[in-house]
Write a protein that holds these residues in place. Structure first.
Motif, PDB file in Angstrom:
ATOM      1  N   LEU A   1      14.833  -1.846  -5.956  1.00 42.43           N
ATOM      2  CA  LEU A   1      14.465  -3.087  -5.491  1.00 42.43           C
ATOM      3  C   LEU A   1      13.730  -3.528  -6.313  1.00 42.43           C
ATOM      4  O   LEU A   1      13.754  -4.792  -7.025  1.00 42.43           O
ATOM      5  CB  LEU A   1      14.209  -3.293  -4.005  1.00 42.43           C
ATOM      6  CG  LEU A   1      14.177  -4.737  -3.613  1.00 42.43           C
ATOM      7  CD1 LEU A   1      15.282  -5.743  -3.797  1.00 42.43           C
ATOM      8  CD2 LEU A   1      13.743  -4.835  -2.340  1.00 42.43           C
ATOM      9  N   LEU A   2      12.385  -2.876  -6.571  1.00 41.49           N
ATOM     10  CA  LEU A   2      11.320  -3.533  -7.356  1.00 41.49           C
ATOM     11  C   LEU A   2      11.749  -3.544  -8.894  1.00 41.49           C
ATOM     12  O   LEU A   2      11.291  -4.609  -9.425  1.00 41.49           O
ATOM     13  CB  LEU A   2      10.031  -2.476  -7.333  1.00 41.49           C
ATOM     14  CG  LEU A   2       9.316  -2.515  -6.076  1.00 41.49           C
ATOM     15  CD1 LEU A   2       8.195  -1.498  -5.812  1.00 41.49           C
ATOM     16  CD2 LEU A   2       8.762  -3.807  -5.627  1.00 41.49           C
ATOM     17  N   PHE A   3      12.649  -2.582  -9.329  1.00 44.50           N
ATOM     18  CA  PHE A   3      13.038  -2.643 -10.541  1.00 44.50           C
ATOM     19  C   PHE A   3      14.013  -3.782 -10.791  1.00 44.50           C
ATOM     20  O   PHE A   3      14.097  -4.614 -11.886  1.00 44.50           O
ATOM     21  CB  PHE A   3      13.716  -1.303 -11.227  1.00 44.50           C
ATOM     22  CG  PHE A   3      14.126  -1.549 -12.640  1.00 44.50           C
ATOM     23  CD1 PHE A   3      12.984  -1.170 -13.782  1.00 44.50           C
ATOM     24  CD2 PHE A   3      15.178  -1.373 -13.043  1.00 44.50           C
ATOM     25  CE1 PHE A   3      13.519  -1.450 -14.829  1.00 44.50           C
ATOM     26  CE2 PHE A   3      15.849  -1.602 -14.286  1.00 44.50           C
ATOM     27  CZ  PHE A   3      14.821  -1.419 -15.291  1.00 44.50           C
TER      28      PHE A   3
ATOM     29  N   ALA B   1      12.179   5.728  -0.906  1.00 43.82           N
ATOM     30  CA  ALA B   1      11.531   5.756  -2.039  1.00 43.82           C
ATOM     31  C   ALA B   1      12.634   4.996  -3.111  1.00 43.82           C
ATOM     32  O   ALA B   1      12.352   4.263  -4.139  1.00 43.82           O
ATOM     33  CB  ALA B   1      10.770   6.683  -2.376  1.00 43.82           C
ATOM     34  N   ALA B   2      13.756   5.544  -3.065  1.00 46.81           N
ATOM     35  CA  ALA B   2      14.797   5.117  -4.160  1.00 46.81           C
ATOM     36  C   ALA B   2      15.283   3.869  -3.899  1.00 46.81           C
ATOM     37  O   ALA B   2      15.295   3.175  -4.991  1.00 46.81           O
ATOM     38  CB  ALA B   2      15.917   6.267  -4.133  1.00 46.81           C
TER      39      ALA B   2
ATOM     40  N   GLY C   1       3.733   1.493   4.068  1.00 51.72           N
ATOM     41  CA  GLY C   1       3.753   2.998   3.986  1.00 51.72           C
ATOM     42  C   GLY C   1       5.161   3.348   4.296  1.00 51.72           C
ATOM     43  O   GLY C   1       5.574   4.373   3.601  1.00 51.72           O
ATOM     44  N   LEU C   2       6.141   2.804   4.959  1.00 56.42           N
ATOM     45  CA  LEU C   2       7.476   3.130   5.258  1.00 56.42           C
ATOM     46  C   LEU C   2       8.249   2.928   4.030  1.00 56.42           C
ATOM     47  O   LEU C   2       9.216   3.491   3.965  1.00 56.42           O
ATOM     48  CB  LEU C   2       7.879   2.473   6.612  1.00 56.42           C
ATOM     49  CG  LEU C   2       7.191   2.716   7.629  1.00 56.42           C
ATOM     50  CD1 LEU C   2       7.903   1.509   8.887  1.00 56.42           C
ATOM     51  CD2 LEU C   2       7.500   3.933   8.238  1.00 56.42           C
TER      52      LEU C   2
END
Length: 120
Positions: A67-69, A61-62, A52-53
């Motif tokens: 990181l996920l991308f 979120a950015a 959640g954090l």
């Protein structure tokens, strides 16, 4: 005689120190990121709260989406490099990146890629 066209590029020299630097970076990446994560987990914060954090505000979120991308692009890179060099067990890098961290997995891949290149 004047040569026309792009100069020939030489392959960079493979140096054992370069390979060892990648291994050191992998170890440091694992230790630093996981020491922070485990210190929060040991503070009796539920593990589910961490997810959640990751998207708690625009800043996190950015960073999370970045990181996920980056992990997605890393997967493409691993797939291509593993096939190009004939590296075995490429799926381990794909699995390690989201679970152990890109700070560990990317230098680890570079270490084993240098090892593979030196063996050729």
């Amino acid at each position: 005689m004047i040569r026309v066209g792009a100069p020939r590029c030489r392959a960079p020299l493979m140096h054992p120190m370069k390979k060892n630097l990648y291994l050191l970076c992998a170890i440091l990446g694992l230790l630093i990121s996981w020491s922070i994560l485990l210190s929060r987990y040991s503070a009796h914060e539920p593990l589910g709260a961490m997810f959640g954090l990751l998207f708690a505000n625009a800043y996190t979120a950015a960073f999370t989406t970045d990181l996920l991308f980056s992990i997605f692009v890393f997967w493409i890179f691993v797939w291509n490099e593993a096939h190009r060099l004939g590296m075995k067990n490429a799926w381990l890098y794909l699995l390690c990146a989201p679970f152990l961290g890109l700070a560990f997995t990317l230098p680890l891949l570079l270490y084993f890629r240098e090892q593979e290149r030196m063996n050729r």
